[in-house]
Every structure is written in C-alpha cells, then in structure tokens.
Write a protein that holds these residues in place. Structure first.
Motif, PDB file in Angstrom:
ATOM      1  N   ARG A  60     -11.931  -6.595   4.518  1.00 16.36           N
ATOM      2  CA  ARG A  60     -11.629  -5.331   5.224  1.00 16.36           C
ATOM      3  C   ARG A  60     -12.227  -5.300   6.621  1.00 16.36           C
ATOM      4  O   ARG A  60     -12.187  -4.269   7.272  1.00 16.36           O
ATOM      5  CB  ARG A  60     -12.204  -4.135   4.475  1.00 16.36           C
ATOM      6  CG  ARG A  60     -12.204  -4.200   2.992  1.00 16.36           C
ATOM      7  CD  ARG A  60     -10.822  -3.845   2.482  1.00 16.36           C
ATOM      8  NE  ARG A  60     -10.858  -3.906   1.026  1.00 16.36           N
ATOM      9  CZ  ARG A  60     -11.317  -2.945   0.264  1.00 16.36           C
ATOM     10  NH1 ARG A  60     -11.760  -1.851   0.791  1.00 16.36           N
ATOM     11  NH2 ARG A  60     -11.307  -3.071  -1.042  1.00 16.36           N
TER      12      ARG A  60
ATOM     13  N   ASP B  24      -6.663   7.746   7.207  1.00 17.60           N
ATOM     14  CA  ASP B  24      -6.161   8.661   6.176  1.00 17.60           C
ATOM     15  C   ASP B  24      -4.692   9.019   6.427  1.00 17.60           C
ATOM     16  O   ASP B  24      -4.332   9.567   7.476  1.00 17.60           O
ATOM     17  CB  ASP B  24      -6.994   9.951   6.080  1.00 17.60           C
ATOM     18  CG  ASP B  24      -6.559  10.786   4.887  1.00 17.60           C
ATOM     19  OD1 ASP B  24      -7.044  10.505   3.782  1.00 17.60           O
ATOM     20  OD2 ASP B  24      -5.704  11.669   5.047  1.00 17.60           O
TER      21      ASP B  24
ATOM     22  N   SER C  85       0.835  -1.217   0.000  1.00 18.29           N
ATOM     23  CA  SER C  85       0.000   0.000   0.000  1.00 18.29           C
ATOM     24  C   SER C  85       0.864   1.259   0.000  1.00 18.29           C
ATOM     25  O   SER C  85       1.705   1.466   0.879  1.00 18.29           O
ATOM     26  CB  SER C  85      -0.909   0.004   1.230  1.00 18.29           C
ATOM     27  OG  SER C  85      -1.349   1.316   1.492  1.00 18.29           O
TER      28      SER C  85
ATOM     29  N   LEU D 178     -10.528   1.623   4.253  1.00 21.02           N
ATOM     30  CA  LEU D 178      -9.229   1.909   3.642  1.00 21.02           C
ATOM     31  C   LEU D 178      -8.111   1.921   4.677  1.00 21.02           C
ATOM     32  O   LEU D 178      -8.315   2.323   5.831  1.00 21.02           O
ATOM     33  CB  LEU D 178      -9.273   3.260   2.911  1.00 21.02           C
ATOM     34  CG  LEU D 178     -10.313   3.396   1.801  1.00 21.02           C
ATOM     35  CD1 LEU D 178     -10.259   4.790   1.195  1.00 21.02           C
ATOM     36  CD2 LEU D 178     -10.123   2.347   0.718  1.00 21.02           C
TER      37      LEU D 178
HETATM   38  N1  LIG Z   1      -7.124   9.017   1.448  1.00 20.20           N
HETATM   39  C1  LIG Z   1      -6.695   7.766   1.973  1.00 20.20           C
HETATM   40  C2  LIG Z   1      -6.713   6.736   0.866  1.00 20.20           C
HETATM   41  C3  LIG Z   1      -6.438   5.368   1.419  1.00 20.20           C
HETATM   42  C4  LIG Z   1      -6.440   4.308   0.345  1.00 20.20           C
HETATM   43  O1  LIG Z   1      -6.940   4.493  -0.787  1.00 20.20           O
HETATM   44  N2  LIG Z   1      -5.847   3.174   0.710  1.00 20.20           N
HETATM   45  C5  LIG Z   1      -5.764   2.068  -0.199  1.00 20.20           C
HETATM   46  C6  LIG Z   1      -4.417   1.387  -0.072  1.00 20.20           C
HETATM   47  S1  LIG Z   1      -3.116   2.424  -0.666  1.00 20.20           S
HETATM   48  C7  LIG Z   1      -6.820   1.066   0.163  1.00 20.20           C
HETATM   49  O2  LIG Z   1      -7.109   0.837   1.303  1.00 20.20           O
HETATM   50  N3  LIG Z   1      -7.375   0.464  -0.873  1.00 20.20           N
HETATM   51  C8  LIG Z   1      -8.355  -0.523  -0.729  1.00 20.20           C
HETATM   52  C9  LIG Z   1      -9.377  -0.352  -1.783  1.00 20.20           C
HETATM   53  O3  LIG Z   1      -9.397   0.682  -2.442  1.00 20.20           O
HETATM   54  O4  LIG Z   1     -10.148  -1.238  -1.918  1.00 20.20           O
HETATM   55  C10 LIG Z   1      -5.291   7.903   2.557  1.00 20.20           C
HETATM   56  O5  LIG Z   1      -4.536   8.763   2.119  1.00 20.20           O
HETATM   57  O6  LIG Z   1      -4.964   7.143   3.460  1.00 20.20           O
END
Ligand SMILES: N[C@@H](CCC(=O)N[C@@H](CS)C(=O)NCC(=O)O)C(=O)O
Length: 231
Positions: free
Chosen positions: A63, A87, A36, A74
């Motif tokens: 999740r 975040d 990630s 996330l």
């Molecule tokens: N705005 C959030 C975005 C977090 C995010 O998109 N995380 C991704 C991993 S890099 C995630 O959990 N993705 C799972 C998905 O989209 O299903 C941050 O900066 O932490």
C-alpha cells in the motif's frame, strides 16, 4: 488534505494512461486496486461526469504508494492537483461539488437529504452483515448460526431494492445518481463476478444475494448500470 509538490512522485505503483474517449483533467489521478468495489463507485461517477483520470494501480500487498499520498492505506483516493480525497463517498461528493453537471445528487435540498440518508444507511447498516460474515469466516471457529442469520438479512434486503426500483430505472429516480454508484458495485454480485476475482468478501456477496428469478427490477437494474462506462 493538501499534497505538497515534493510528494507528487509516487513510486512502486503501475501508472496507466487514461482510456480514450473522454475529457482528461490534467491533474486528476485515481489510486485504485483491481476488483475494488469502492473504486468502482468512483469510476462510475467520474465516467458519468465525462472525467478521465490517470490511474495508479496498487496491489494490496504493497500500500506504500497510497499511504505516501494520502496517509492511509485504503483505495480509492482521488488526487486533484493539490487536493487529496480518500474515501469513495467523500470523492462522490467532491466530484459533484467541483463538476456539478451532469448531476449525481439532487439539487432540491429535501431530495438531497434523502440521498444522504441512503448513503449513510448503505455504508453504516447494509454493509454490516457481509463485513461481519467475512470476519466470522476468517476466524478459526466461525459462528455458523450468526453467519446464517446475517446471510438471511442480506438476502432480505433485496426486497427493499426491488421496491426502490418500482416504476423507475434507478434507485433514486429515472437517472443515475450517487445511490446507484454506491450500491451497484456490491449488489452486482447477485449476477456478476469476474472469474479472476476470488476475494472472500465478493464471494459472500455473490452467495447471499442470489436473485433466483424473484427480483426482476434488481436484475434489470444490474444490467442497466453495468452497461455504463467506468473511468
Ligand atoms: N470507506 C472507504 C473504504 C475503502 C476500502 O475499504 N477500500 C478497500 C478496497 S474496496 C481497500 O482498500 N481494502 C484494502 C484492505 O482492506 O486491506 C471508502 O468508501 O472508500
């Protein structure tokens, strides 16, 4: 967001013991997923502060552990005692506020505002082309002209980073800052991709940020930041 005592047990995720060599904050937990980018932002920042965490590694297919603790799916999510921070940028700010030294944000208000603008720009503007390319490529009938145009915009952004690094080792000065933590996990794909990591978004970054021998400062910065520890 507050975490009630009864919510502290999180099932279904792999708990890792902290890596050796740093300070273990007894109540600090980081919910993370392999490869990630947003987690790596936080991992760089925590290591810079000398903070170790207990890692809770989730799989994207399930999740539930991160939803259970934060109400959203996330990663990253940082849990500090009864405070839950989702975040990545919010976590960088939280960590700076609570553990100000060594700093990741300038103390001078004007310089701090410049860094805040950069973080907003990176998330709200720079990331749009790779995110949109990913959406296009996942469609049955991608608009290849649109993809080409966005790909060119991604590549052109390297000029800006090359100039940001003119005469200094990091994006906002000689020292590591939150700007480096935020941008490195994305820009690193210009040079680095774990062969086990085949996420489409990461291949889009790799394909469209090729340095081609033209961006020596960006290249050296990727190597420099990559040498740093991660929590
Ligand atoms: N705005 C959030 C975005 C977090 C995010 O998109 N995380 C991704 C991993 S890099 C995630 O959990 N993705 C799972 C998905 O989209 O299903 C941050 O900066 O932490």
């Amino acid at each position: 967001m507050n975490l009630r005592d009864s919510d502290r047990s999180v099932s279904g995720a792999e708990h890792l013991t902290p890596r050796s060599g740093g300070y273990l904050h007894p109540m600090l937990r980081l919910f993370r997923a392999p490869f990630s980018t947003n987690v790596e932002r936080v991992a760089l920042a925590l290591a810079h502060k000398g903070l170790e965490v207990e890692s809770v590694v989730i799989a994207y297919e399930d999740r539930s552990p991160v939803i259970e603790v934060s109400g959203q799916g996330l990663v990253p999510v940082l849990v500090d005692d009864d405070v839950v921070v989702p975040d990545s940028v919010a976590i960088l700010r939280y960590v700076e506020e609570k553990w100000p030294d060594p700093p990741l944000f300038p103390r001078d208000p004007a310089r701090r505002a410049e860094l805040d603008v950069f973080l907003d720009w990176f998330n709200g503007v720079w990331k749009v082309p790779p995110n949109t390319i990913e959406e296009e490529l996942e469609r049955d009938d991608p608009d290849h002209d649109c993809v080409r145009e966005l790909a060119a915009r991604m590549h052109d952004s390297l000029d800006l980073f090359e100039r940001l690094l003119d005469g200094r080792d990091h994006l906002f000065g000689n020292d590591l800052s939150a700007a480096d933590c935020a941008a490195f996990p994305f820009l690193k794909f210009a040079k680095l991709r774990d062969p086990e990591d085949d996420e489409l978004f990461h291949r889009i970054l790799e394909d469209n940020l090729q340095l081609g021998g033209d961006y020596p400062r960006v290249s050296a910065w990727i190597d420099r930041v990559n040498e740093r520890p991660r929590a």
